[in-house]
Design an enzyme around this catalytic site. Structure first.
Site, PDB file in Angstrom:
ATOM      1  N   SER A  24      12.254 -16.216   8.031  1.00 47.60           N
ATOM      2  CA  SER A  24      11.101 -16.509   7.188  1.00 47.60           C
ATOM      3  C   SER A  24      10.760 -15.310   6.306  1.00 47.60           C
ATOM      4  O   SER A  24      11.082 -14.159   6.622  1.00 47.60           O
ATOM      5  CB  SER A  24       9.884 -16.867   8.049  1.00 47.60           C
ATOM      6  OG  SER A  24       9.360 -15.717   8.685  1.00 47.60           O
ATOM      7  N   LYS A  92       2.235 -11.371  18.854  1.00 46.54           N
ATOM      8  CA  LYS A  92       1.551 -12.540  19.415  1.00 46.54           C
ATOM      9  C   LYS A  92       2.525 -13.636  19.826  1.00 46.54           C
ATOM     10  O   LYS A  92       2.155 -14.544  20.583  1.00 46.54           O
ATOM     11  CB  LYS A  92       0.522 -13.091  18.428  1.00 46.54           C
ATOM     12  CG  LYS A  92       1.062 -13.696  17.161  1.00 46.54           C
ATOM     13  CD  LYS A  92      -0.074 -14.126  16.243  1.00 46.54           C
ATOM     14  CE  LYS A  92       0.422 -14.701  14.931  1.00 46.54           C
ATOM     15  NZ  LYS A  92       1.131 -15.974  15.090  1.00 46.54           N
ATOM     16  N   ASP A  93       3.781 -13.566  19.356  1.00 44.34           N
ATOM     17  CA  ASP A  93       4.787 -14.557  19.738  1.00 44.34           C
ATOM     18  C   ASP A  93       5.467 -14.242  21.064  1.00 44.34           C
ATOM     19  O   ASP A  93       6.187 -15.080  21.611  1.00 44.34           O
ATOM     20  CB  ASP A  93       5.874 -14.665  18.662  1.00 44.34           C
ATOM     21  CG  ASP A  93       5.371 -15.241  17.349  1.00 44.34           C
ATOM     22  OD1 ASP A  93       4.352 -15.972  17.385  1.00 44.34           O
ATOM     23  OD2 ASP A  93       5.983 -14.970  16.300  1.00 44.34           O
ATOM     24  N   THR A 143      -4.747 -25.905  10.125  1.00 45.01           N
ATOM     25  CA  THR A 143      -4.256 -24.831  10.984  1.00 45.01           C
ATOM     26  C   THR A 143      -3.367 -25.449  12.051  1.00 45.01           C
ATOM     27  O   THR A 143      -3.591 -26.581  12.471  1.00 45.01           O
ATOM     28  CB  THR A 143      -5.396 -24.050  11.659  1.00 45.01           C
ATOM     29  OG1 THR A 143      -4.824 -23.123  12.599  1.00 45.01           O
ATOM     30  CG2 THR A 143      -6.354 -24.957  12.405  1.00 45.01           C
ATOM     31  N   SER A 145      -3.084 -23.957  14.980  1.00 47.51           N
ATOM     32  CA  SER A 145      -3.500 -23.251  16.182  1.00 47.51           C
ATOM     33  C   SER A 145      -4.680 -23.926  16.888  1.00 47.51           C
ATOM     34  O   SER A 145      -5.764 -24.048  16.308  1.00 47.51           O
ATOM     35  CB  SER A 145      -3.908 -21.813  15.803  1.00 47.51           C
ATOM     36  OG  SER A 145      -4.664 -21.217  16.818  1.00 47.51           O
ATOM     37  N   ARG A 147      -6.429 -22.558  19.111  1.00 48.75           N
ATOM     38  CA  ARG A 147      -7.432 -21.492  19.172  1.00 48.75           C
ATOM     39  C   ARG A 147      -8.327 -21.513  17.938  1.00 48.75           C
ATOM     40  O   ARG A 147      -9.561 -21.422  18.032  1.00 48.75           O
ATOM     41  CB  ARG A 147      -6.733 -20.129  19.295  1.00 48.75           C
ATOM     42  CG  ARG A 147      -7.642 -18.929  19.084  1.00 48.75           C
ATOM     43  CD  ARG A 147      -6.836 -17.653  18.964  1.00 48.75           C
ATOM     44  NE  ARG A 147      -5.970 -17.634  17.797  1.00 48.75           N
ATOM     45  CZ  ARG A 147      -6.343 -17.300  16.571  1.00 48.75           C
ATOM     46  NH1 ARG A 147      -7.603 -16.976  16.335  1.00 48.75           N
ATOM     47  NH2 ARG A 147      -5.493 -17.295  15.577  1.00 48.75           N
ATOM     48  N   ARG A 148      -7.711 -21.620  16.759  1.00 42.82           N
ATOM     49  CA  ARG A 148      -8.500 -21.655  15.531  1.00 42.82           C
ATOM     50  C   ARG A 148      -9.312 -22.939  15.436  1.00 42.82           C
ATOM     51  O   ARG A 148     -10.474 -22.925  15.018  1.00 42.82           O
ATOM     52  CB  ARG A 148      -7.574 -21.520  14.319  1.00 42.82           C
ATOM     53  CG  ARG A 148      -6.980 -20.125  14.153  1.00 42.82           C
ATOM     54  CD  ARG A 148      -5.927 -20.083  13.078  1.00 42.82           C
ATOM     55  NE  ARG A 148      -5.419 -18.727  12.859  1.00 42.82           N
ATOM     56  CZ  ARG A 148      -4.192 -18.441  12.459  1.00 42.82           C
ATOM     57  NH1 ARG A 148      -3.314 -19.417  12.235  1.00 42.82           N
ATOM     58  NH2 ARG A 148      -3.815 -17.191  12.280  1.00 42.82           N
ATOM     59  N   ARG A 169       2.023 -27.345  10.015  1.00 45.50           N
ATOM     60  CA  ARG A 169       3.078 -26.373  10.296  1.00 45.50           C
ATOM     61  C   ARG A 169       3.638 -25.912   8.964  1.00 45.50           C
ATOM     62  O   ARG A 169       3.300 -26.432   7.914  1.00 45.50           O
ATOM     63  CB  ARG A 169       4.184 -27.011  11.145  1.00 45.50           C
ATOM     64  CG  ARG A 169       3.820 -27.103  12.613  1.00 45.50           C
ATOM     65  CD  ARG A 169       5.049 -26.947  13.491  1.00 45.50           C
ATOM     66  NE  ARG A 169       5.732 -25.679  13.278  1.00 45.50           N
ATOM     67  CZ  ARG A 169       6.908 -25.369  13.792  1.00 45.50           C
ATOM     68  NH1 ARG A 169       7.543 -26.233  14.559  1.00 45.50           N
ATOM     69  NH2 ARG A 169       7.462 -24.195  13.570  1.00 45.50           N
ATOM     70  N   GLY A 170       4.544 -24.947   9.032  1.00 40.00           N
ATOM     71  CA  GLY A 170       5.197 -24.471   7.816  1.00 40.00           C
ATOM     72  C   GLY A 170       4.943 -23.006   7.556  1.00 40.00           C
ATOM     73  O   GLY A 170       4.094 -22.377   8.201  1.00 40.00           O
ATOM     74  N   ASN A 171       5.686 -22.467   6.598  1.00 41.16           N
ATOM     75  CA  ASN A 171       5.519 -21.058   6.254  1.00 41.16           C
ATOM     76  C   ASN A 171       4.269 -20.860   5.396  1.00 41.16           C
ATOM     77  O   ASN A 171       3.547 -21.819   5.101  1.00 41.16           O
ATOM     78  CB  ASN A 171       6.772 -20.522   5.554  1.00 41.16           C
ATOM     79  CG  ASN A 171       7.098 -21.284   4.275  1.00 41.16           C
ATOM     80  OD1 ASN A 171       6.209 -21.825   3.621  1.00 41.16           O
ATOM     81  ND2 ASN A 171       8.361 -21.321   3.904  1.00 41.16           N
ATOM     82  N   ARG A 175       1.794 -23.727   3.659  1.00 40.29           N
ATOM     83  CA  ARG A 175       0.406 -23.906   4.088  1.00 40.29           C
ATOM     84  C   ARG A 175      -0.576 -23.725   2.935  1.00 40.29           C
ATOM     85  O   ARG A 175      -1.509 -24.512   2.772  1.00 40.29           O
ATOM     86  CB  ARG A 175       0.091 -22.953   5.242  1.00 40.29           C
ATOM     87  CG  ARG A 175       0.917 -23.265   6.481  1.00 40.29           C
ATOM     88  CD  ARG A 175       0.574 -22.370   7.652  1.00 40.29           C
ATOM     89  NE  ARG A 175       1.496 -22.603   8.764  1.00 40.29           N
ATOM     90  CZ  ARG A 175       1.165 -22.575  10.042  1.00 40.29           C
ATOM     91  NH1 ARG A 175      -0.079 -22.307  10.387  1.00 40.29           N
ATOM     92  NH2 ARG A 175       2.057 -22.795  10.980  1.00 40.29           N
ATOM     93  N   CYS A 262       0.469 -20.751  23.816  1.00 42.49           N
ATOM     94  CA  CYS A 262      -0.078 -21.135  22.515  1.00 42.49           C
ATOM     95  C   CYS A 262      -0.723 -22.524  22.529  1.00 42.49           C
ATOM     96  O   CYS A 262      -1.447 -22.880  21.613  1.00 42.49           O
ATOM     97  CB  CYS A 262       1.015 -21.093  21.449  1.00 42.49           C
ATOM     98  SG  CYS A 262       1.438 -19.425  20.924  1.00 42.49           S
TER      99      CYS A 262
END
Length: 336
Positions: A24, A92-93, A143, A145, A147-148, A169-171, A175, A262
């Protein structure tokens, strides 16, 4: 895999170090930054070796395919098989479990850990919601996530306003494209990623931690090599930033103790105060924002060889308090 030389400053006789990276644009930008720093401290050329991970090819939602680890395992396989010398990950990954045969050689200084809103017409979150409500519409915010989503929905509930969180999803281009095309009114992305891509100007609001605590390790990078390469690990350690490494140790210990990945709405942020005091904030909630547990803990940390253990103890203690308050029920099924 494609090797891309990053520099030719070192003598031709010096073998290039092979840095494994996802394909990416963000991963390549992050790895390029690290490659230049590695050349600076070692005098050795570095070439990027592009590796496709399962997380890059799957179209499923990250929460469905496991999230943590799906961008990491292929890089780790390449390390253990000797196809690359070291790898760069978004910290975070990384799964919280210690990988056999691998070493976390360095955690460089952290970028901005916050989340950022990219919204239509340059609006901040409150302005966007108010303007669309006046037009009889509900703001659609994208999003990938949980969490978000949990924290956005909790924010809306607290203010008595309506929003719709949309799983995407996506780069970064994809987004942000949802906003420019009008399909969504805003998206939430990591500030660090936008900064590293030179796209900070597209941020319409940097979300304050009071509204949005980031993911554990967000904004930090991890440089990993095999444990057998002690000399290389020692060279890479020149890029380590002890305050960042210790802070993320606290965040990741909280995540590990909660046994969450996640797919769970878990957030954590450790920040340094006066006199080497570490403040850790943790959040666990439901995706709809109906319930949000938010707690914090403070502890003095001595920056010596025990610092990570001290920070991890702080993280475990805060996680225990969250569990006592019902965090496991809020997260649903606990996943390692």
């Amino acid at each position: 895999m494609n090797g891309q030389p990053l520099t030719d400053q070192a003598p031709a006789a010096t073998a290039a170090l092979r840095l494994g990276t996802r394909r990416s644009a963000l991963a390549m930008a992050q790895s390029g930054m690290v490659a230049r720093e590695v050349t600076r401290v070692t005098g050795r050329p570095v070439e990027l070796v592009e590796i496709t991970t399962y997380g890059d090819t799957s179209r499923e939602a990250l929460a469905q395919i496991g999230g943590t680890g799906v961008f990491v395992s292929a890089l780790r396989d390449a390390l253990l098989e000797g196809r690359i010398d070291f790898a760069v990950h978004s910290l975070k990954d990384l799964p919280t479990a210690e990988p056999e045969g691998l070493a976390l050689a360095a955690v460089p200084a952290r970028e901005d850990a916050s989340d950022a809103l990219v919204a239509r017409e340059g609006l901040a979150l409150g302005e966007l919601v108010e303007k669309l409500a006046g037009a009889g519409r509900t703001a659609r915010i994208g999003t990938g996530s949980p969490r978000r989503m949990a924290q956005l929905n909790a924010w809306a509930r607290a203010r008595g306003v309506q929003i719709e969180t949309v799983a995407i999803r996506g780069n970064v281009d994809t987004r942000i494209g949802f906003v420019s095309s009008g399909e969504l009114d805003a998206v939430v992305l990591a500030t660090a990623g936008l900064n590293r891509l030179g796209r900070a100007a597209e941020i319409t609001e940097r979300l304050d931690p009071e509204l949005m605590i980031p993911a554990p390790g967000q904004g930090a990078l991890a440089i990993e090599c095999t444990a057998a390469r002690g000399e290389l690990a020692a060279e890479l350690a020149a890029l380590d930033h002890a305050p960042t490494r210790v802070a993320v140790a606290a965040e990741r210990a909280l995540l590990a103790t909660l046994e969450a990945g996640c797919s769970a709405p878990v957030a954590a942020l450790a920040t340094w105060g006066h006199a080497y005091e570490l403040r850790l904030e943790g959040v666990v909630g439901t995706v709809d924002g109906a319930t949000l547990l938010k707690m914090s803990a403070n502890g003095p940390i001595v920056l010596d060889e025990t610092a990570e253990r001290q920070a991890a103890a702080l993280g475990r203690a805060l996680a225990a308090r969250l569990l006592d308050a019902g965090a496991a029920t809020l997260m649903g099924e606990r996943a390692r």
